[in-house]
Design a protein around this motif. Structure first.
Motif, PDB file in Angstrom:
ATOM      1  N   SER A 149     -16.129 -13.642   6.196  1.00 25.10           N
ATOM      2  CA  SER A 149     -15.083 -13.822   7.204  1.00 25.10           C
ATOM      3  C   SER A 149     -14.809 -15.309   7.430  1.00 25.10           C
ATOM      4  O   SER A 149     -13.670 -15.702   7.733  1.00 25.10           O
ATOM      5  CB  SER A 149     -15.492 -13.152   8.520  1.00 25.10           C
ATOM      6  OG  SER A 149     -16.710 -13.689   9.000  1.00 25.10           O
ATOM      7  N   THR A 150     -15.829 -16.138   7.218  1.00 30.12           N
ATOM      8  CA  THR A 150     -15.661 -17.585   7.407  1.00 30.12           C
ATOM      9  C   THR A 150     -14.647 -18.145   6.420  1.00 30.12           C
ATOM     10  O   THR A 150     -13.744 -18.902   6.796  1.00 30.12           O
ATOM     11  CB  THR A 150     -17.009 -18.305   7.232  1.00 30.12           C
ATOM     12  OG1 THR A 150     -17.958 -17.777   8.145  1.00 30.12           O
ATOM     13  CG2 THR A 150     -16.859 -19.807   7.444  1.00 30.12           C
ATOM     14  N   ARG A 205       0.818  -1.214   0.000  1.00 28.43           N
ATOM     15  CA  ARG A 205       0.000   0.000   0.000  1.00 28.43           C
ATOM     16  C   ARG A 205       0.850   1.262   0.000  1.00 28.43           C
ATOM     17  O   ARG A 205       0.450   2.290  -0.565  1.00 28.43           O
ATOM     18  CB  ARG A 205      -0.915   0.020   1.235  1.00 28.43           C
ATOM     19  CG  ARG A 205      -2.026  -0.997   1.217  1.00 28.43           C
ATOM     20  CD  ARG A 205      -2.915  -0.833   2.444  1.00 28.43           C
ATOM     21  NE  ARG A 205      -3.961  -1.833   2.510  1.00 28.43           N
ATOM     22  CZ  ARG A 205      -5.153  -1.724   1.931  1.00 28.43           C
ATOM     23  NH1 ARG A 205      -5.430  -0.641   1.213  1.00 28.43           N
ATOM     24  NH2 ARG A 205      -6.050  -2.677   2.050  1.00 28.43           N
ATOM     25  N   ALA A 206       2.016   1.220   0.617  1.00 30.37           N
ATOM     26  CA  ALA A 206       2.850   2.419   0.733  1.00 30.37           C
ATOM     27  C   ALA A 206       3.569   2.740  -0.560  1.00 30.37           C
ATOM     28  O   ALA A 206       3.629   3.898  -0.991  1.00 30.37           O
ATOM     29  CB  ALA A 206       3.855   2.249   1.870  1.00 30.37           C
ATOM     30  N   ASP A 258      -6.905 -18.368   5.876  1.00 30.65           N
ATOM     31  CA  ASP A 258      -5.952 -17.502   6.568  1.00 30.65           C
ATOM     32  C   ASP A 258      -5.595 -16.283   5.716  1.00 30.65           C
ATOM     33  O   ASP A 258      -4.429 -15.942   5.523  1.00 30.65           O
ATOM     34  CB  ASP A 258      -4.688 -18.277   6.950  1.00 30.65           C
ATOM     35  CG  ASP A 258      -3.867 -17.549   8.026  1.00 30.65           C
ATOM     36  OD1 ASP A 258      -4.393 -16.595   8.627  1.00 30.65           O
ATOM     37  OD2 ASP A 258      -2.696 -17.928   8.235  1.00 30.65           O
ATOM     38  N   ILE A 259      -6.643 -15.649   5.186  1.00 28.68           N
ATOM     39  CA  ILE A 259      -6.482 -14.428   4.391  1.00 28.68           C
ATOM     40  C   ILE A 259      -6.983 -13.250   5.224  1.00 28.68           C
ATOM     41  O   ILE A 259      -8.181 -13.168   5.534  1.00 28.68           O
ATOM     42  CB  ILE A 259      -7.266 -14.518   3.067  1.00 28.68           C
ATOM     43  CG1 ILE A 259      -6.678 -15.615   2.180  1.00 28.68           C
ATOM     44  CG2 ILE A 259      -7.261 -13.181   2.331  1.00 28.68           C
ATOM     45  CD1 ILE A 259      -7.475 -15.889   0.918  1.00 28.68           C
ATOM     46  N   PRO A 260      -6.114 -12.342   5.624  1.00 31.42           N
ATOM     47  CA  PRO A 260      -6.544 -11.197   6.440  1.00 31.42           C
ATOM     48  C   PRO A 260      -7.521 -10.299   5.686  1.00 31.42           C
ATOM     49  O   PRO A 260      -7.266  -9.896   4.543  1.00 31.42           O
ATOM     50  CB  PRO A 260      -5.231 -10.458   6.721  1.00 31.42           C
ATOM     51  CG  PRO A 260      -4.154 -11.475   6.509  1.00 31.42           C
ATOM     52  CD  PRO A 260      -4.653 -12.358   5.414  1.00 31.42           C
ATOM     53  N   MET A 261      -8.631  -9.984   6.299  1.00 33.11           N
ATOM     54  CA  MET A 261      -9.633  -9.161   5.646  1.00 33.11           C
ATOM     55  C   MET A 261      -9.167  -7.715   5.477  1.00 33.11           C
ATOM     56  O   MET A 261      -9.750  -6.968   4.687  1.00 33.11           O
ATOM     57  CB  MET A 261     -10.948  -9.220   6.414  1.00 33.11           C
ATOM     58  CG  MET A 261     -11.558 -10.622   6.454  1.00 33.11           C
ATOM     59  SD  MET A 261     -13.217 -10.706   7.168  1.00 33.11           S
ATOM     60  CE  MET A 261     -14.197  -9.965   5.865  1.00 33.11           C
ATOM     61  N   GLU A 262      -8.107  -7.345   6.192  1.00 29.64           N
ATOM     62  CA  GLU A 262      -7.567  -5.990   6.055  1.00 29.64           C
ATOM     63  C   GLU A 262      -7.060  -5.703   4.653  1.00 29.64           C
ATOM     64  O   GLU A 262      -6.914  -4.539   4.264  1.00 29.64           O
ATOM     65  CB  GLU A 262      -6.418  -5.786   7.060  1.00 29.64           C
ATOM     66  CG  GLU A 262      -6.834  -5.762   8.510  1.00 29.64           C
ATOM     67  CD  GLU A 262      -6.919  -7.144   9.138  1.00 29.64           C
ATOM     68  OE1 GLU A 262      -7.052  -7.220  10.372  1.00 29.64           O
ATOM     69  OE2 GLU A 262      -6.847  -8.147   8.389  1.00 29.64           O
ATOM     70  N   GLU A 305      -0.589  -3.572   5.643  1.00 27.14           N
ATOM     71  CA  GLU A 305       0.411  -3.016   4.736  1.00 27.14           C
ATOM     72  C   GLU A 305       0.238  -3.473   3.285  1.00 27.14           C
ATOM     73  O   GLU A 305       0.803  -2.857   2.381  1.00 27.14           O
ATOM     74  CB  GLU A 305       1.821  -3.418   5.208  1.00 27.14           C
ATOM     75  CG  GLU A 305       2.183  -2.864   6.571  1.00 27.14           C
ATOM     76  CD  GLU A 305       3.530  -3.371   7.058  1.00 27.14           C
ATOM     77  OE1 GLU A 305       4.258  -3.985   6.234  1.00 27.14           O
ATOM     78  OE2 GLU A 305       3.854  -3.167   8.243  1.00 27.14           O
ATOM     79  N   LEU A 306      -0.533  -4.547   3.060  1.00 26.65           N
ATOM     80  CA  LEU A 306      -0.692  -5.091   1.719  1.00 26.65           C
ATOM     81  C   LEU A 306      -2.143  -4.984   1.260  1.00 26.65           C
ATOM     82  O   LEU A 306      -3.073  -5.049   2.070  1.00 26.65           O
ATOM     83  CB  LEU A 306      -0.254  -6.559   1.676  1.00 26.65           C
ATOM     84  CG  LEU A 306       1.193  -6.871   2.033  1.00 26.65           C
ATOM     85  CD1 LEU A 306       1.456  -8.372   1.889  1.00 26.65           C
ATOM     86  CD2 LEU A 306       2.170  -6.067   1.179  1.00 26.65           C
ATOM     87  N   ALA A 307      -2.300  -4.825  -0.024  1.00 23.86           N
ATOM     88  CA  ALA A 307      -3.631  -4.769  -0.641  1.00 23.86           C
ATOM     89  C   ALA A 307      -3.776  -5.914  -1.634  1.00 23.86           C
ATOM     90  O   ALA A 307      -2.846  -6.209  -2.390  1.00 23.86           O
ATOM     91  CB  ALA A 307      -3.839  -3.433  -1.354  1.00 23.86           C
ATOM     92  N   PHE A 308      -4.941  -6.549  -1.608  1.00 27.26           N
ATOM     93  CA  PHE A 308      -5.286  -7.547  -2.622  1.00 27.26           C
ATOM     94  C   PHE A 308      -6.285  -6.944  -3.595  1.00 27.26           C
ATOM     95  O   PHE A 308      -7.150  -6.154  -3.200  1.00 27.26           O
ATOM     96  CB  PHE A 308      -5.903  -8.794  -1.979  1.00 27.26           C
ATOM     97  CG  PHE A 308      -6.862  -9.519  -2.884  1.00 27.26           C
ATOM     98  CD1 PHE A 308      -6.395 -10.210  -4.001  1.00 27.26           C
ATOM     99  CD2 PHE A 308      -8.225  -9.495  -2.647  1.00 27.26           C
ATOM    100  CE1 PHE A 308      -7.279 -10.862  -4.854  1.00 27.26           C
ATOM    101  CE2 PHE A 308      -9.127 -10.146  -3.490  1.00 27.26           C
ATOM    102  CZ  PHE A 308      -8.647 -10.835  -4.600  1.00 27.26           C
TER     103      PHE A 308
END
Length: 497
Positions: free
Chosen positions: A197-198, A89-90, A204-208, A155-158
């Motif tokens: 979210s399930t 993201r940065a 194990d994929i962060p929703m952030e 810090e990361l975007a998908f």
């Protein structure tokens, strides 16, 4: 401001098309980019190629149209779906090459998760398969050092390709996608209209790291002013097959379209009701407007136009795609060669990631003409597989049962006539065959107040030619029987039960 710029970012090339106030294309530019095949069944793109080719074609199309940038009202984006990117993201730098929708590297992961297949289908409408984005994201997070921890820290975007382009166009100001792209990730609950979210927890994929999900016609930000000479609003986004559904004006339940690009994708509009398939088709979102999703059944074929590219680039048999038609017409009808183009596995309704291509019926007299015919006919056979499955699932009124077609291969009269013959239904080819870009343009133009509503757009849809079935019923049955035997033999060779 009386024009719309449509971005059509595809699997093998990026295009930009300018549409005028009457929704007619007036200028376009196209640029191919490299495909990367690190291992058998793996397919990648360099994210910088996706962005550079998109920006270059946009500038070229505006210049070809002879317009000042002030004439562009808005931008619509359509894109190859499921292709997966993860970036910082940065810095805006990707942490890995884009993993393309055709890629099969996560087949083992999907097998390991097989006990959760029903859960995935119930929430997403999709099958648990490497085709979709979810296991691709997991693979990147598993294989890039520190990626998962960085994703959890925000810090990361998908994103799928639309999100990547929106991020680049807006200089990182907007991280968003639309409902049609979100629903192809295998992370989106199509019934609740939100990320699951399930499933994220399961993989194990962060929703952030997930983008905001918007309607297809919405505010996706504005381009940075230095790109094209002024800031242009982005007002429409849809995955390529859903954009083609819009471009074909398939707004009524029961209407069907099939797009022939690198792959082949058939969609049947099922209205406001998601139809659960018993034939291993996908339940997906056709489009979402004003917060209301319209659903579809979809069948996906991995290899359609790509089989012609294989004849050109792999076998060096032709120099241009259009050469396949005269070759096919000159072929020996007494040589029933069947090509099963499972180069990256078989899609719907078989969904076998381990299959690879096979050719049946070769003789000493088989040559380029017979292979060209088999390549073109393979697309018709695969489409029939899809339509038969759709007819088994769909209980609604199919109207006149015609099939609207578009995409590069739809320009082949031979292929379209064989398609009509083998599915035993009329095939309608529109005057504007760039329906994918047209759908994206309509979304942006309608949002901007330049283009009409659905009913007005449907009235403008214009027919180029109808291909009417002309094959004898007994010949149709015999040919399709040969095809089904060839597919079964390919599945057996791949070790399928």
């Amino acid at each position: 401001m009386t024009h719309i710029l449509a971005i059509d970012q595809g699997t093998t090339s990026s295009r930009a098309i300018i549409f005028d106030a009457d929704m007619a294309p007036i200028a376009s530019a196209q640029e191919e980019f490299d495909q990367h095949f690190p291992q058998s069944g793996w397919v990648e793109h360099d994210p910088s190629d996706l962005w550079a080719s998109t920006a270059a074609t946009c500038r070229a199309a505006i210049e070809k149209a002879g317009l000042g940038v002030d004439a562009i009202t808005a931008i619509g984006i359509t894109n190859q779906r499921e292709t997966t990117l993860v970036w910082d993201r940065a810095t805006g730098q990707p942490i890995h090459n884009a993993i393309v929708w055709q890629d099969r590297r996560t087949a083992d992961t999907c097998r390991d998760l097989a006990e959760h297949a029903d859960l995935v289908t119930a929430k997403t409408g999709l099958l648990l398969d490497p085709y979709f984005s979810a296991t691709k994201v997991k693979w990147i997070l598993d294989h890039v050092d520190g990626a998962r921890d960085r994703a959890k820290a925000g810090e990361l975007a998908f994103g799928t390709v639309d999100s990547w382009l929106i991020w680049k166009l807006t200089a990182g100001a907007v991280h968003a996608t639309d409902a049609t792209n979100a629903c192809r990730t295998m992370l989106y609950d199509i019934h609740k209209g939100r990320w699951s979210s399930t499933i994220c927890d399961l993989l194990d994929i962060p929703m952030e790291m997930l983008p905001e999900v918007k309607d297809c016609a919405a505010d996706f930000g504005t381009t940075r002013p230095d790109l094209f000479g002024r800031a242009i609003p982005i007002m429409g986004v849809a995955g390529d097959q859903q954009a083609a559904t819009l471009g074909q004006a398939c707004f009524k339940p029961g209407m069907m379209k099939s797009t022939y690009g690198t792959g082949c994708f058939a969609l049947l509009n099922t209205g406001d009701t998601p139809v659960a398939s018993t034939s291993r088709l996908l339940t997906t979102i056709a489009y979402q407007l004003d917060g209301k999703p319209t659903y579809a059944l979809e069948g996906s074929i991995f290899i359609a136009g790509a089989v012609v590219q294989w004849l050109r680039d792999g076998l060096k048999m032709i120099r241009e795609a259009k050469e396949t038609q005269p070759l096919a017409e000159a072929s020996d009808p007494g040589q029933p060669v069947i090509l099963v183009p499972a180069f990256t596995g078989l899609g719907a309704p078989y969904w076998n990631a381990d299959c690879r291509g096979a050719i049946y019926g070769l003789s000493r007299n088989s040559g380029p003409a017979e292979l060209a015919r088999a390549a073109l006919e393979s697309v018709g056979y695969q489409t029939r597989d899809l339509l038969d499955a759709m007819r088994a699932d769909w209980a609604g009124d199919a109207g006149d049962a015609s099939l609207r077609v578009d995409g590069g291969m739809s320009a082949s009269d031979y292929a379209m006539q064989f398609l009509a013959d083998i599915i035993d239904a009329p095939v309608d080819r529109p005057k504007v065959q760039e329906t994918t870009a047209l759908g994206a343009a309509w979304l942006a133009g309608h949002r901007a107040g330049l283009y009409p509503d659905q009913a007005g757009f449907a009235e403008k849809w214009a027919l180029d030619r109808t291909f009417t079935p002309a094959m004898a019923p007994e010949d149709r049955a015999a040919k399709y029987h040969q095809w089904t035997r060839a597919v079964q033999a390919t599945l057996v060779f791949a070790g399928a039960d």
